[in-house]
Design a protein around this motif. Sequence first.
Motif, PDB file in Angstrom:
ATOM      1  N   UNK A 219      37.223  35.509  45.914  1.00 41.70           N
ATOM      2  CA  UNK A 219      37.157  36.897  45.461  1.00 41.70           C
ATOM      3  C   UNK A 219      38.500  37.624  45.381  1.00 41.70           C
ATOM      4  N   UNK A 220      39.520  37.175  46.091  1.00 41.17           N
ATOM      5  CA  UNK A 220      40.786  37.909  46.131  1.00 41.17           C
ATOM      6  C   UNK A 220      41.754  37.404  45.070  1.00 41.17           C
ATOM      7  N   UNK A 221      42.426  38.356  44.392  1.00 44.81           N
ATOM      8  CA  UNK A 221      43.442  37.962  43.426  1.00 44.81           C
ATOM      9  C   UNK A 221      44.782  37.668  44.110  1.00 44.81           C
ATOM     10  N   UNK A 222      45.061  38.391  45.171  1.00 46.86           N
ATOM     11  CA  UNK A 222      46.275  38.153  45.953  1.00 46.86           C
ATOM     12  C   UNK A 222      45.894  37.919  47.407  1.00 46.86           C
ATOM     13  N   UNK A 223      46.729  37.181  48.140  1.00 38.68           N
ATOM     14  CA  UNK A 223      46.452  36.905  49.542  1.00 38.68           C
ATOM     15  C   UNK A 223      47.727  37.074  50.353  1.00 38.68           C
ATOM     16  N   UNK A 224      47.553  37.610  51.557  1.00 37.65           N
ATOM     17  CA  UNK A 224      48.638  37.756  52.522  1.00 37.65           C
ATOM     18  C   UNK A 224      48.208  37.028  53.793  1.00 37.65           C
ATOM     19  N   UNK A 225      49.024  36.090  54.254  1.00 36.50           N
ATOM     20  CA  UNK A 225      48.707  35.283  55.433  1.00 36.50           C
ATOM     21  C   UNK A 225      49.542  35.766  56.609  1.00 36.50           C
ATOM     22  N   UNK A 226      48.854  36.189  57.687  1.00 38.54           N
ATOM     23  CA  UNK A 226      49.522  36.669  58.892  1.00 38.54           C
ATOM     24  C   UNK A 226      49.421  35.639  60.008  1.00 38.54           C
ATOM     25  N   UNK A 227      50.502  35.504  60.767  1.00 41.82           N
ATOM     26  CA  UNK A 227      50.508  34.683  61.978  1.00 41.82           C
ATOM     27  C   UNK A 227      51.309  35.407  63.037  1.00 41.82           C
ATOM     28  N   UNK A 228      50.651  35.735  64.137  1.00 42.21           N
ATOM     29  CA  UNK A 228      51.297  36.399  65.268  1.00 42.21           C
ATOM     30  C   UNK A 228      52.107  37.616  64.826  1.00 42.21           C
ATOM     31  N   UNK A 229      51.522  38.416  63.928  1.00 43.11           N
ATOM     32  CA  UNK A 229      52.145  39.659  63.510  1.00 43.11           C
ATOM     33  C   UNK A 229      53.138  39.543  62.380  1.00 43.11           C
ATOM     34  N   UNK A 230      53.371  38.341  61.871  1.00 40.74           N
ATOM     35  CA  UNK A 230      54.360  38.145  60.807  1.00 40.74           C
ATOM     36  C   UNK A 230      53.691  37.606  59.547  1.00 40.74           C
ATOM     37  N   UNK A 231      54.172  38.063  58.395  1.00 41.82           N
ATOM     38  CA  UNK A 231      53.714  37.515  57.126  1.00 41.82           C
ATOM     39  C   UNK A 231      54.411  36.183  56.914  1.00 41.82           C
ATOM     40  N   UNK A 232      53.620  35.098  56.863  1.00 39.95           N
ATOM     41  CA  UNK A 232      54.214  33.767  56.684  1.00 39.95           C
ATOM     42  C   UNK A 232      54.088  33.267  55.246  1.00 39.95           C
ATOM     43  N   UNK A 233      53.155  33.866  54.484  1.00 42.94           N
ATOM     44  CA  UNK A 233      52.997  33.448  53.087  1.00 42.94           C
ATOM     45  C   UNK A 233      52.181  34.508  52.363  1.00 42.94           C
ATOM     46  N   UNK A 234      52.511  34.737  51.096  1.00 45.54           N
ATOM     47  CA  UNK A 234      51.740  35.673  50.286  1.00 45.54           C
ATOM     48  C   UNK A 234      51.949  35.345  48.818  1.00 45.54           C
ATOM     49  N   UNK A 235      51.036  35.835  47.983  1.00 45.70           N
ATOM     50  CA  UNK A 235      51.164  35.611  46.557  1.00 45.70           C
ATOM     51  C   UNK A 235      49.816  35.502  45.886  1.00 45.70           C
ATOM     52  N   UNK A 236      49.813  35.010  44.654  1.00 43.35           N
ATOM     53  CA  UNK A 236      48.582  34.767  43.916  1.00 43.35           C
ATOM     54  C   UNK A 236      47.681  33.815  44.710  1.00 43.35           C
ATOM     55  N   UNK A 237      46.422  34.197  44.921  1.00 46.05           N
ATOM     56  CA  UNK A 237      45.530  33.423  45.785  1.00 46.05           C
ATOM     57  C   UNK A 237      45.373  31.990  45.297  1.00 46.05           C
ATOM     58  N   UNK A 238      45.160  31.825  44.014  1.00 46.89           N
ATOM     59  CA  UNK A 238      44.945  30.480  43.481  1.00 46.89           C
ATOM     60  C   UNK A 238      46.169  29.601  43.738  1.00 46.89           C
ATOM     61  N   UNK A 239      47.345  30.170  43.534  1.00 45.57           N
ATOM     62  CA  UNK A 239      48.576  29.393  43.717  1.00 45.57           C
ATOM     63  C   UNK A 239      48.807  29.059  45.188  1.00 45.57           C
ATOM     64  N   UNK A 240      48.582  30.041  46.073  1.00 41.85           N
ATOM     65  CA  UNK A 240      48.807  29.805  47.506  1.00 41.85           C
ATOM     66  C   UNK A 240      47.844  28.759  48.045  1.00 41.85           C
ATOM     67  N   UNK A 241      46.556  28.852  47.664  1.00 45.53           N
ATOM     68  CA  UNK A 241      45.575  27.904  48.184  1.00 45.53           C
ATOM     69  C   UNK A 241      45.740  26.509  47.575  1.00 45.53           C
ATOM     70  N   UNK A 242      46.189  26.450  46.329  1.00 50.60           N
ATOM     71  CA  UNK A 242      46.367  25.150  45.688  1.00 50.60           C
ATOM     72  C   UNK A 242      47.612  24.430  46.191  1.00 50.60           C
ATOM     73  N   UNK A 243      48.645  25.204  46.553  1.00 51.79           N
ATOM     74  CA  UNK A 243      49.906  24.591  46.979  1.00 51.79           C
ATOM     75  C   UNK A 243      50.554  25.417  48.081  1.00 51.79           C
ATOM     76  N   UNK A 244      49.925  25.460  49.277  1.00 51.56           N
ATOM     77  CA  UNK A 244      50.494  26.270  50.368  1.00 51.56           C
ATOM     78  C   UNK A 244      51.867  25.750  50.785  1.00 51.56           C
ATOM     79  N   UNK A 245      52.784  26.682  51.029  1.00 48.59           N
ATOM     80  CA  UNK A 245      54.150  26.303  51.371  1.00 48.59           C
ATOM     81  C   UNK A 245      54.374  26.199  52.868  1.00 48.59           C
TER      82      UNK A 245
END
Length: 516
Positions: free
Chosen positions: A215-241
Motif C-alpha cells: 500500500x505504501x508508495x514510499x518507505x522509511x526504515x528506522x532502527x534504534x532511532x535512526x533512518x537506515x534506508x528510505x525511498x520508493x517502496x518497490x525499489x527498497x523491497x526489491x533491492x534493499x541496501x
Amino acid sequence: MSLQHHRVALEQLVIRNGAQALLGPLDLSVAPGECVGLVGESGSGKSLTALTLLGLLPSNLQAQGRLTLAGQPLDLFSTAHRELRGRVLAWIPQDPLASLHPLRTVGSQLLEILQVHEGQADRRRALQLLERVQLPDPPQALRKVPHQFSGGQRQRIAIAMALAARPKILIADEPTSALDARIARDILDLLDTLRREDGLGMLLISHDLPLVGQYAQRVVVLQKGHVVEQGDTRAVFANPQQDYTRELLAADQLPPLAAPLDDAPVVLQASGLRVQYPGATQPVLHDVGLELRRGEGLALVGESGSGKSTLGRALLKLLPGQTFGAVRFEGRDLLQMSSAELRRERRQLGIVFQDPYASLNPRMRVRDLIAEPLRIHQPKAPVDATVSELLVSVGLDPAMASRYSHQFSGGQRQRIAIARALATDPAVLICDEAVSALDAHHRAGILELLSRLKSERGLALLFITHDLAAAAAVAERIAVMERGHLVEVGATADVLRSPQHPHTQALLAARPDHAA
C-alpha cells in the motif's frame, strides 16, 4: 487551496530523554494523496515520530527540529501545532477497543467529535461516516457500545471518528496488528480507497512489511532511532541496501517446512467437542476433533471469530459456557474431572496469551511472576534456581529477575510469559496469538524460541494464530477453522502448497507479497 498546501514535514527532528538520544535526526514528509510507510522493530522510534507529529510527545521528553505545513514553519507543540489535530492530522489507533469509551455508545462518541469540530452533533453526518467506512447497519451501530463489535468493525469505527473533522493526513499506528490477514487487507483497502478518492495522505506505521509493500508508495526504515534506508517502496523491497532491511524482509518469508511426527505418542485428544454459551441459540464450536502429539506443533489458523481461541480455552476447560464431548489428556478426560482433579492436571497444561502487557501483573517482579505457578503447584521446588534456569532457557539474563515487566520490550515480556508457562514443566503448551503484536524481528525470535523449546522439552504445542508464516515456523501440521468448524487438517507443507478447502485457499490468497 491545492492539496500540496497541506504537506506536513518534520525536519531534523531529534528526541532526547535527558542526555539520551532516542530518535533522530529524522526528516519525514507526508502529502495528501500519498501513503508513506514507517517501519522498524519495537523501540525504533516509530511511535515517537507519530506522537511528535500529533503534538502529544510525553512531557519528560525533549524535541528539537522543525515542523512545517505547506512549507511554513510551526513551533513544535505550540498552539498552532495543536490546532492541526483533527482538521489536518488525524490518528487511527492500534487498539480501538482501548481508545473507545467502553460504556458510551458509538453514536454518542461520534456525535461528540462532530460537535467539537463542526459545531453541531449532526446525526445524518454520523450515519454518512459509518456508511463511508462500510460498517453494517449504521443506524443500529450508533446505538451499540464498542464491545458489541468485532475487531475489524471497531477499527472501521475508529477510522470514521478520524474522518469526522475532514483531515488531510491520517496517521495509522499499527492499524492491523491484531487482525487476521483478510480483515487486515479489508481495512487497508478501505484506507487506500479513501486516499485515492479523497486525496488523503497516510503515514502507515507498521511492523507488517508485506502490507506496507502492498500500500505504501514510499518507505522509511528506522532502527534504534535512526533512518537506515528510505525511498520508493518497490525499489527498497526489491533491492534493499542495508542488512537490517534485508533482515526485516526475511523475517516475513515462509520458512522451511518441517515433516509431521506421525510416530510420536498422542498427548492431547479432543473428540466431538461442542461449545455453546448460555443464552446463545447456536454453538460456537461444532463437533471438533483433533489430536496433538508429543514434540509436535499444531497450528490452529482462521479468521477472527472462527472459534480458534474458544477451542484453545475449551481444551483447558476455561470456558463459562457448556462444553460437550471429550478432551483426553494422556488418556484421562479433562471435562469429566472434578475441580480438585483438574487442578492437579493443570500443572501439565501451559498457556501463553496474546498480550504480555495485560497478562503480566505490573506490580510483581519477574522473579515472582515466574515463581507463582511453582508456589501453587510445586511449593517445595527451589524457586530462585528454577527461575534462573527458566530465564536462561528463554534467552534472558537471570539478573533481570528483580525487574518489573514495564522495564522490558514487548518481545522480552513475551519471553517472560513463556518462562512462566514453562515453570511447572508442562507436557502441553497452548500459545494464543502469542506473536501477533510483535514486529518482524521480535516475532522471529519468539518463533525460534518456541521451536527450540518444543524440540528440547518434547512439548506438544498448540499454536493459535492468523499468521501463516508464523504457523509454518513452528508447526508440523495445520488445522483450519471457519465459523466453529474444522474445515481442513493436514501436514503444513501440504496445506500451504495445495490447500483443499475454499476457506484455506482464501486465507492464503489474502496474504500479501512484498511487492508494492
